[in-house]
Scaffold this active site. Sequence first.
Site, PDB file in Angstrom:
ATOM      1  N   SER A 138       0.844  -1.211   0.000  1.00 27.38           N
ATOM      2  CA  SER A 138       0.000   0.000   0.000  1.00 27.38           C
ATOM      3  C   SER A 138       0.872   1.250   0.000  1.00 27.38           C
ATOM      4  CB  SER A 138      -0.962   0.008   1.189  1.00 27.38           C
ATOM      5  OG  SER A 138      -0.237   0.113   2.388  1.00 27.38           O
TER       6      SER A 138
ATOM      7  N   ASP B 134       7.040   2.446   6.075  1.00 25.88           N
ATOM      8  CA  ASP B 134       6.869   1.816   4.758  1.00 25.88           C
ATOM      9  C   ASP B 134       6.976   2.846   3.634  1.00 25.88           C
ATOM     10  OD1 ASP B 134       6.396  -0.370   6.310  1.00 25.88           O
ATOM     11  OD2 ASP B 134       4.514  -0.949   5.342  1.00 25.88           O
TER      12      ASP B 134
END
Length: 396
Positions: A146, A204
Amino acid sequence: MLSEVLLVSAPGKVILHGEHAVVHGKVALAVALNLRTFLRLQPHSNGKVDLSLPNIGIKWAWDVARLQLLDTSFLEQGDATTPTPELVEKLKEVAGLPDDCAVTESLAVLAFLYLYLSICRKQRALPSLDIVVWSELPHGAGLGSSAAYSVCLAAALLTVCEEIPNPLKDGDRVNRWTKEDLELINKWAFQGERVIHGNPSGVDNAVSTWGGALRYQQGKISSLKRPPALQILLTNTKVPRNTRTLVAGVRNRLLKFPEIVAPLLTSIDAISLECERVLGEMGEAPAPEQYLVLEELIDMNQHHLNALGVGHASLDQLCQVTRARGLHSKLTGAGGGGCGITLLKPGLEQPEVEATKQALTSCGFDCWETSIGAPGVSIHSATSLDSRVQQALDGL
Ligand code: PMV
């Protein structure tokens, strides 16, 4: 606004060392995984914004004229606004998502609309665009898919709206943005991640933006200087796991046996620091002894993670299969199944790598030969594509 086709890619991530310990204030090392998400953006003039995500079978289209008429004043002009739950609710109305829409699909659509409406609202008119995003990363496997999606969207939308310049010069096959532009991409990508995950750590999207290797501890993120690109096998055991339950399990074990578990966390911290030191020294031409140290660190951490209770029979099997071929593996991420990494030393013959992949595949696992320490978000020439991008485009 730019009128050319943009082709952008961003890497996934794995945690090299420090998963679980990081929840208790220790250091973790996260590295860019060279399995990438790709995005192609084509400005067009049919008055529509098209979004296709072939990996999850999504095709959406909105009328620019309708979006233009909407009151989007809830997205403040100019800066990356925090996507509060109220804002996400408003976006759902804008998106026109059906009640039975799958979670992955609705989150992907909401993150897109949030970034499109926020970044493009400075334009005189919202642009008509055709956007396709596809990925080499499996989603929901803790590999930052994502974040790579949000990073690609932020980079492409900021570039098409000329908020940041296109760094690709004539004759370039691939290029990257400047530090300042990457900071802006990362800031917007983090907001996309917040639409998807609520309250993520930001690691991330930082790894996907900057690439290489990052150290993070108690919310502080810094890049390692010149980390080497290491070849690995990434194995997905496909055993489903729940990060929240596994994190709670470690916390309970720490409360129950503080004298036993706290030293394990301290030891994992020392493993991360030692790994950081070795990676810093490896440079362009890593020495065999440095690989030996990396392997020992992998083995020790894998044992510690088992002692914390986050191992799994499938991960034991991965370690055994690779150990029988002289290779060293550990779980990555939450554990309890999920993914593991195996370090490939230089000089390993390709047939040996293939045989290991084959052995892992016959255990029912998915296995990729790839690298860590990969470049962060990049822009590719749409005319002189490398074979990997071309193959993916051909498959669309
Ligand atoms: O959910 P995953 O597999 O990306 O990894 C979670 C990493 C943990 O350290 C276990 C949890 C965390 O929030 O850092």
